[in-house]
Design a protein around this motif. Structure first.
Motif, PDB file in Angstrom:
ATOM      1  N   UNK A 146       0.835  -1.206   0.000  1.00 38.03           N
ATOM      2  CA  UNK A 146       0.000   0.000   0.000  1.00 38.03           C
ATOM      3  C   UNK A 146       0.867   1.252   0.000  1.00 38.03           C
ATOM      4  N   UNK A 147       2.032   1.178   0.623  1.00 39.12           N
ATOM      5  CA  UNK A 147       2.949   2.319   0.581  1.00 39.12           C
ATOM      6  C   UNK A 147       3.501   2.515  -0.827  1.00 39.12           C
ATOM      7  N   UNK A 148       3.806   1.429  -1.516  1.00 38.52           N
ATOM      8  CA  UNK A 148       4.271   1.528  -2.901  1.00 38.52           C
ATOM      9  C   UNK A 148       3.196   2.152  -3.779  1.00 38.52           C
ATOM     10  N   UNK A 149       1.950   1.741  -3.582  1.00 40.14           N
ATOM     11  CA  UNK A 149       0.854   2.326  -4.353  1.00 40.14           C
ATOM     12  C   UNK A 149       0.728   3.821  -4.063  1.00 40.14           C
ATOM     13  N   UNK A 150       0.812   4.198  -2.790  1.00 35.54           N
ATOM     14  CA  UNK A 150       0.670   5.603  -2.409  1.00 35.54           C
ATOM     15  C   UNK A 150       1.815   6.445  -2.946  1.00 35.54           C
ATOM     16  N   UNK A 151       3.003   5.879  -2.975  1.00 34.74           N
ATOM     17  CA  UNK A 151       4.205   6.597  -3.432  1.00 34.74           C
ATOM     18  C   UNK A 151       4.254   6.706  -4.955  1.00 34.74           C
ATOM     19  N   UNK A 152       4.306   5.546  -5.606  1.00 33.99           N
ATOM     20  CA  UNK A 152       4.420   5.557  -7.062  1.00 33.99           C
ATOM     21  C   UNK A 152       3.147   6.082  -7.728  1.00 33.99           C
ATOM     22  N   UNK A 153       1.992   5.773  -7.135  1.00 35.36           N
ATOM     23  CA  UNK A 153       0.735   6.233  -7.716  1.00 35.36           C
ATOM     24  C   UNK A 153       0.629   7.740  -7.732  1.00 35.36           C
ATOM     25  N   UNK A 154       1.035   8.388  -6.631  1.00 38.54           N
ATOM     26  CA  UNK A 154       0.961   9.853  -6.616  1.00 38.54           C
ATOM     27  C   UNK A 154       1.928  10.464  -7.630  1.00 38.54           C
ATOM     28  N   UNK A 155       3.158   9.951  -7.670  1.00 38.04           N
ATOM     29  CA  UNK A 155       4.135  10.495  -8.617  1.00 38.04           C
ATOM     30  C   UNK A 155       3.657  10.327 -10.057  1.00 38.04           C
ATOM     31  N   UNK A 156       3.036   9.183 -10.356  1.00 39.17           N
ATOM     32  CA  UNK A 156       2.589   8.915 -11.723  1.00 39.17           C
ATOM     33  C   UNK A 156       1.337   9.700 -12.092  1.00 39.17           C
ATOM     34  N   UNK A 157       0.342   9.663 -11.219  1.00 40.38           N
ATOM     35  CA  UNK A 157      -0.976  10.208 -11.563  1.00 40.38           C
ATOM     36  C   UNK A 157      -1.116  11.693 -11.261  1.00 40.38           C
ATOM     37  N   UNK A 158      -0.435  12.169 -10.240  1.00 43.05           N
ATOM     38  CA  UNK A 158      -0.624  13.557  -9.809  1.00 43.05           C
ATOM     39  C   UNK A 158       0.670  14.363  -9.755  1.00 43.05           C
ATOM     40  N   UNK A 159       1.797  13.736 -10.025  1.00 41.35           N
ATOM     41  CA  UNK A 159       3.080  14.432  -9.874  1.00 41.35           C
ATOM     42  C   UNK A 159       3.420  15.305 -11.060  1.00 41.35           C
ATOM     43  N   UNK A 160       2.718  16.424 -11.181  1.00 34.38           N
ATOM     44  CA  UNK A 160       2.912  17.284 -12.353  1.00 34.38           C
ATOM     45  C   UNK A 160       4.300  17.910 -12.397  1.00 34.38           C
ATOM     46  N   UNK A 161       4.998  17.964 -11.269  1.00 28.22           N
ATOM     47  CA  UNK A 161       6.349  18.500 -11.272  1.00 28.22           C
ATOM     48  C   UNK A 161       7.401  17.483 -11.646  1.00 28.22           C
ATOM     49  N   UNK A 162       6.986  16.268 -11.966  1.00 26.53           N
ATOM     50  CA  UNK A 162       7.921  15.188 -12.300  1.00 26.53           C
ATOM     51  C   UNK A 162       8.015  15.060 -13.822  1.00 26.53           C
ATOM     52  N   UNK A 163       9.227  14.916 -14.387  1.00 26.25           N
ATOM     53  CA  UNK A 163       9.351  14.723 -15.838  1.00 26.25           C
ATOM     54  C   UNK A 163       8.509  13.549 -16.317  1.00 26.25           C
ATOM     55  N   UNK A 164       8.011  13.645 -17.549  1.00 31.75           N
ATOM     56  CA  UNK A 164       7.063  12.662 -18.071  1.00 31.75           C
ATOM     57  C   UNK A 164       7.629  11.254 -18.074  1.00 31.75           C
ATOM     58  N   UNK A 165       8.899  11.090 -18.464  1.00 33.28           N
ATOM     59  CA  UNK A 165       9.487   9.752 -18.486  1.00 33.28           C
ATOM     60  C   UNK A 165       9.526   9.156 -17.082  1.00 33.28           C
ATOM     61  N   UNK A 166       9.873   9.971 -16.089  1.00 30.73           N
ATOM     62  CA  UNK A 166       9.914   9.477 -14.717  1.00 30.73           C
ATOM     63  C   UNK A 166       8.506   9.117 -14.234  1.00 30.73           C
ATOM     64  N   UNK A 167       7.510   9.870 -14.678  1.00 31.00           N
ATOM     65  CA  UNK A 167       6.129   9.567 -14.306  1.00 31.00           C
ATOM     66  C   UNK A 167       5.684   8.240 -14.926  1.00 31.00           C
ATOM     67  N   UNK A 168       6.083   7.985 -16.158  1.00 33.95           N
ATOM     68  CA  UNK A 168       5.718   6.701 -16.782  1.00 33.95           C
ATOM     69  C   UNK A 168       6.394   5.551 -16.047  1.00 33.95           C
ATOM     70  N   UNK A 169       7.664   5.721 -15.685  1.00 30.60           N
ATOM     71  CA  UNK A 169       8.356   4.684 -14.919  1.00 30.60           C
ATOM     72  C   UNK A 169       7.658   4.463 -13.576  1.00 30.60           C
ATOM     73  N   UNK A 170       7.217   5.561 -12.957  1.00 28.87           N
ATOM     74  CA  UNK A 170       6.492   5.460 -11.689  1.00 28.87           C
ATOM     75  C   UNK A 170       5.176   4.709 -11.885  1.00 28.87           C
ATOM     76  N   UNK A 171       4.538   4.935 -13.029  1.00 30.98           N
ATOM     77  CA  UNK A 171       3.264   4.263 -13.304  1.00 30.98           C
ATOM     78  C   UNK A 171       3.455   2.755 -13.455  1.00 30.98           C
ATOM     79  N   UNK A 172       4.550   2.357 -14.078  1.00 30.59           N
ATOM     80  CA  UNK A 172       4.840   0.924 -14.203  1.00 30.59           C
ATOM     81  C   UNK A 172       5.030   0.312 -12.811  1.00 30.59           C
ATOM     82  N   UNK A 173       5.756   1.023 -11.945  1.00 31.17           N
ATOM     83  CA  UNK A 173       5.955   0.542 -10.581  1.00 31.17           C
ATOM     84  C   UNK A 173       4.637   0.503  -9.816  1.00 31.17           C
TER      85      UNK A 173
END
Length: 269
Positions: free
Chosen positions: A184-211
């Motif tokens: 659940x911590x992984x979901x909360x961490x990677x999910x926020x970076x992927x779905x809501x992390x607008x300050x994160x570069x797009x490639x990093x957000x896609x990698x976060x989404x895979x995680x």
């Protein structure tokens, strides 16, 4: 008569909703976390924090962590100071493990998260005590950078705040950001970076989404389709959304797929 009119209106509304309507598929799905899993993780963290035995090694490592955070909010500081502190943290972690065993590291991390959340929950705008300042360090800037705070309002789930703070603690102590994370911590961490992390570069957000997907995150496939749109692959996005609609039968997904098909046709003109 009122009942008849209500029934007619309801049927018309249902008919309108059933009509295929292309929707611009640009908004990411929300981060959804299991309340039960979140509550269980908070309880587990509290129990782990309480299991930590006090001692000289614990005090030493905590003092180094506080010093690191205090330095973060009082720049600039010499690189040699940073390197010295990191070397001391490495030695303090080893001393803690030698004295209390390898589980003590996780227990100390749990206590740091617990103490921070208590401090964070106080809602104080100004931190006066040096220990409090050091415990928070530059974490507020992290929350702002990743969109967890918007216009002075916290919009991220509490579990995401916990996970981000835990990641910061890990990195300061020279281990991977997600070391010791539960599902659940992984979901909360990677999910926020992927779905809501607008300050994160797009490639990093896609990698976060895979995680996030690999951690069992909800709506990951839909988000993958929207990333295809952001990366100028509307046809692939449309096919993925159409496949999701076939699997789940949600009208919303059908309309998003139609919107993606329209975007694909527009791109071909």
């Amino acid at each position: 008569m009122k009942l008849v009119l209500w029934a007619v209106a309801a049927s018309l509304t249902g008919a309108m909703l059933a009509i295929p309507q292309p929707v611009d598929p640009w908004e990411m799905p929300s981060l959804v976390l299991s309340r039960r899993a979140v509550a269980e993780e908070v309880r587990r963290n509290e129990a782990l924090a309480e299991a930590l035995s006090d001692g000289e090694e614990v005090d030493r490592l905590r003092a180094l962590f506080i010093g690191h955070g205090f330095a973060e909010v009082n720049p600039p500081y010499a690189k040699v100071d940073y390197d010295t502190r990191q070397a001391n943290i490495y030695r303090a972690v080893k001393a803690l493990a030698d004295k209390q065993g390898p589980k003590a590291f996780g227990a100390m991390r749990a206590r740091a998260v617990r103490d921070f959340m208590r401090l964070f929950g106080d809602g104080r705008g100004t931190l006066d005590a040096e220990d409090d300042i050091g415990a928070v360090g530059g974490f507020r800037e992290i929350l702002e950078r990743y969109g967890a705070i918007y216009q002075e309002v916290l919009i991220a789930p509490e579990m995401t705040v916990r996970a981000l703070y835990k990641a910061r603690w890990n990195l300061i102590h020279r281990v991977r950001a997600t070391d010791g994370f539960s599902e659940i911590e992984l979901q909360a961490y990677w999910g926020w970076l992927a779905l809501q992390g607008w300050g994160v570069p797009l490639k990093e957000r896609r990698d976060a989404l895979v995680a996030y997907r690999d951690a069992g995150g909800a709506n990951a496939q839909e988000a993958l389709a929207l990333f295809d749109l952001l990366e100028q692959r509307p046809e692939r996005a449309a096919k993925l959304l159409e496949a999701l609609y076939s699997q789940e039968g949600e009208l919303r997904l059908r309309n998003l797929a139609l919107g993606a098909f329209h975007a694909a046709r527009a791109a071909q003109r």
